[in-house]
Scaffold this motif. Structure first.
Motif, short mmCIF file in Angstrom:
data_model
loop_
_atom_site.label_atom_id
_atom_site.label_comp_id
_atom_site.label_asym_id
_atom_site.label_seq_id
_atom_site.Cartn_x
_atom_site.Cartn_y
_atom_site.Cartn_z
N GLU A 28 0.85 -1.21 0.00
CA GLU A 28 0.00 0.00 0.00
C GLU A 28 0.88 1.26 0.00
OE1 GLU A 28 -3.25 0.29 -0.15
OE2 GLU A 28 -3.86 -1.80 0.16
N ILE A 29 1.93 1.20 0.84
CA ILE A 29 2.81 2.37 0.94
C ILE A 29 3.66 2.49 -0.32
CG2 ILE A 29 4.47 3.58 2.41
CD1 ILE A 29 2.05 2.85 3.98
N MET A 30 4.08 1.33 -0.85
CA MET A 30 4.89 1.35 -2.07
C MET A 30 4.09 1.97 -3.23
SD MET A 30 6.54 -2.34 -1.32
CE MET A 30 7.04 -2.84 -2.94
N LYS A 31 2.79 1.67 -3.25
CA LYS A 31 1.93 2.25 -4.30
C LYS A 31 1.87 3.78 -4.16
CE LYS A 31 -2.62 1.94 -6.31
NZ LYS A 31 -4.00 1.55 -6.11
N PHE A 59 12.21 -0.30 4.76
CA PHE A 59 11.10 -0.14 5.71
C PHE A 59 11.74 0.10 7.08
CE2 PHE A 59 7.39 -1.48 3.25
CZ PHE A 59 7.98 -2.08 2.15
N LEU A 60 11.71 1.33 7.54
CA LEU A 60 12.44 1.68 8.76
C LEU A 60 11.57 1.64 10.01
CD1 LEU A 60 14.26 4.71 7.11
CD2 LEU A 60 15.24 2.45 7.52
N LYS A 61 10.26 1.92 9.82
CA LYS A 61 9.34 1.93 10.97
C LYS A 61 8.00 1.34 10.52
CE LYS A 61 10.99 5.61 13.87
NZ LYS A 61 11.62 4.68 14.79
N PRO A 62 7.26 0.69 11.43
CA PRO A 62 5.95 0.17 11.03
C PRO A 62 4.97 1.32 10.76
CG PRO A 62 6.34 -0.21 13.36
CD PRO A 62 7.61 0.37 12.81
N VAL A 63 4.04 1.06 9.86
CA VAL A 63 2.98 2.04 9.58
C VAL A 63 1.68 1.42 10.07
CG1 VAL A 63 1.79 3.34 7.78
CG2 VAL A 63 4.25 2.89 7.57
N LEU A 64 1.00 2.12 10.97
CA LEU A 64 -0.19 1.54 11.61
C LEU A 64 -1.47 2.19 11.11
CD1 LEU A 64 1.21 1.26 15.26
CD2 LEU A 64 1.17 -0.50 13.47
N LEU A 65 -2.52 1.39 11.19
CA LEU A 65 -3.87 1.82 10.84
C LEU A 65 -4.20 3.15 11.53
CD1 LEU A 65 -6.64 0.99 9.69
CD2 LEU A 65 -7.01 -0.34 11.75
N GLY A 66 -4.78 4.08 10.82
CA GLY A 66 -5.20 5.37 11.40
C GLY A 66 -4.12 6.43 11.35
N SER A 67 -2.88 6.05 10.98
CA SER A 67 -1.82 7.07 10.95
C SER A 67 -1.86 7.86 9.64
CB SER A 67 -0.45 6.45 11.19
OG SER A 67 -0.23 5.40 10.30
N VAL A 87 12.16 9.23 -2.74
CA VAL A 87 10.86 9.32 -2.06
C VAL A 87 11.07 9.02 -0.58
CG1 VAL A 87 8.46 8.57 -1.95
CG2 VAL A 87 9.64 8.62 -4.15
N CYS A 88 10.67 9.98 0.24
CA CYS A 88 10.78 9.85 1.70
C CYS A 88 9.35 9.79 2.25
CB CYS A 88 11.52 11.05 2.27
SG CYS A 88 11.66 10.97 4.04
N THR A 89 9.06 8.72 2.98
CA THR A 89 7.71 8.54 3.53
C THR A 89 7.74 8.74 5.03
OG1 THR A 89 7.12 7.03 1.77
CG2 THR A 89 5.84 6.85 3.79
N GLU A 90 6.90 9.67 5.49
CA GLU A 90 6.82 9.94 6.93
C GLU A 90 5.48 9.45 7.45
OE1 GLU A 90 9.50 13.79 7.80
OE2 GLU A 90 7.61 14.18 6.77
N VAL A 91 5.50 8.98 8.69
CA VAL A 91 4.29 8.49 9.32
C VAL A 91 4.06 9.28 10.61
CG1 VAL A 91 5.49 6.60 10.50
CG2 VAL A 91 3.06 6.40 10.04
N GLU A 101 7.62 10.82 11.60
CA GLU A 101 8.89 10.08 11.62
C GLU A 101 9.08 9.41 10.27
OE1 GLU A 101 9.77 8.23 15.83
OE2 GLU A 101 7.76 7.68 15.18
N VAL A 102 10.34 9.33 9.83
CA VAL A 102 10.61 8.69 8.53
C VAL A 102 10.39 7.18 8.68
CG1 VAL A 102 12.36 8.23 6.78
CG2 VAL A 102 12.25 10.48 7.87
N ALA A 103 9.50 6.63 7.82
CA ALA A 103 9.17 5.20 7.90
C ALA A 103 9.74 4.41 6.73
CB ALA A 103 7.65 5.03 7.96
N LEU A 104 9.80 5.02 5.55
CA LEU A 104 10.34 4.33 4.37
C LEU A 104 11.10 5.33 3.51
CD1 LEU A 104 7.35 2.81 4.82
CD2 LEU A 104 7.87 1.89 2.59
#
Ligand SMILES: CC(C)(COP(=O)(O)OP(=O)(O)OC[C@H]1O[C@@H](n2cnc3c(N)ncnc32)[C@H](O)[C@@H]1OP(=O)(O)O)[C@@H](O)C(=O)NCCC(=O)NCCS
Length: 151
Positions: A28-31, A59-67, A87-91, A101-104
């Motif tokens: 989902e996040i990769m998309k 994948f540096l940190k888990p991404v949780l439902l609702g975030s 691409v920097c993904t923050e959660v 926080e950087v997650a991916l």
């Protein structure tokens, strides 16, 4: 000017995107990351683009439902017909005081295409700031490395 080289997209993670324990599926996040990379590449090239390659996806940190997930895509290198996009993904848990926080992170190689689907020449990008020059040089190194591996 960074504005034509950067795009961010955000989304709250929904139950359909997660497993039963509340962890959001990596795909989902990769998309989302691919969408952000595609958007910034189209914005720079002003034409259709495709993803040719993804490097160093972490994948540096888990991404949780609702975030709240924010993917920021920045073009760091432009070749003849390709763009390398970081691409920097923050959660962010919006109910807590902890900030994003950087997650991916990952590097996407996007190819600009003309109307007949052939790679299309791009306007060169000259890095000006010290940070842009460093990112540009790192992209050239990565490119040389995978080209060597492809031989
Ligand atoms: C990407 C694609 C257009 C390249 O086509 P091609 O005929 O191999 O093109 P070329 O050999 O002329 O290469 C064009 C550019 O792509 C780069 N490229 C091609 N394959 C690559 C790869 N696997 N990794 C990184 N860069 C690649 C080349 O280095 C070249 O870069 P440059 O012009 O900046 O020097 C083609 O392989 C393709 O359509 N792949 C499928 C893309 C796709 O469907 N993606 C998912 C959906 S968006």
């Amino acid at each position: 000017m960074k504005s034509n080289r950067e795009v961010s997209i955000c989304q709250i993670m929904l139950p359909s995107q997660a497993n039963m324990a509340g962890n959001v599926h990596g795909g989902e996040i990769m998309k989302m990351m691919d969408s952000a990379a595609g958007a910034v590449a189209i914005k720079y090239a002003r034409c259709n683009v495709v993803t040719a390659r993804v490097d160093e996806l972490q994948f540096l940190k888990p991404v949780l439902l609702g975030s709240l997930v924010t993917c920021t895509a920045t073009i760091v290198y432009v070749g003849n017909t390709t763009m390398e996009v970081v691409v920097c993904t923050e959660v962010e848990d919006l109910e807590s005081d902890i900030g994003p926080e950087v997650a991916l992170t990952a590097y996407f190689t996007m190819v600009a295409l003309d109307k007949s689907g052939k790679p299309r020449k791009l306007t060169p990008f000259e890095p000006v700031t010290a940070e842009d020059q460093l990112l540009f040089a790192e992209a050239i190194e990565r490119r040389a490395l995978y080209k060597k591996r492809l031989k």
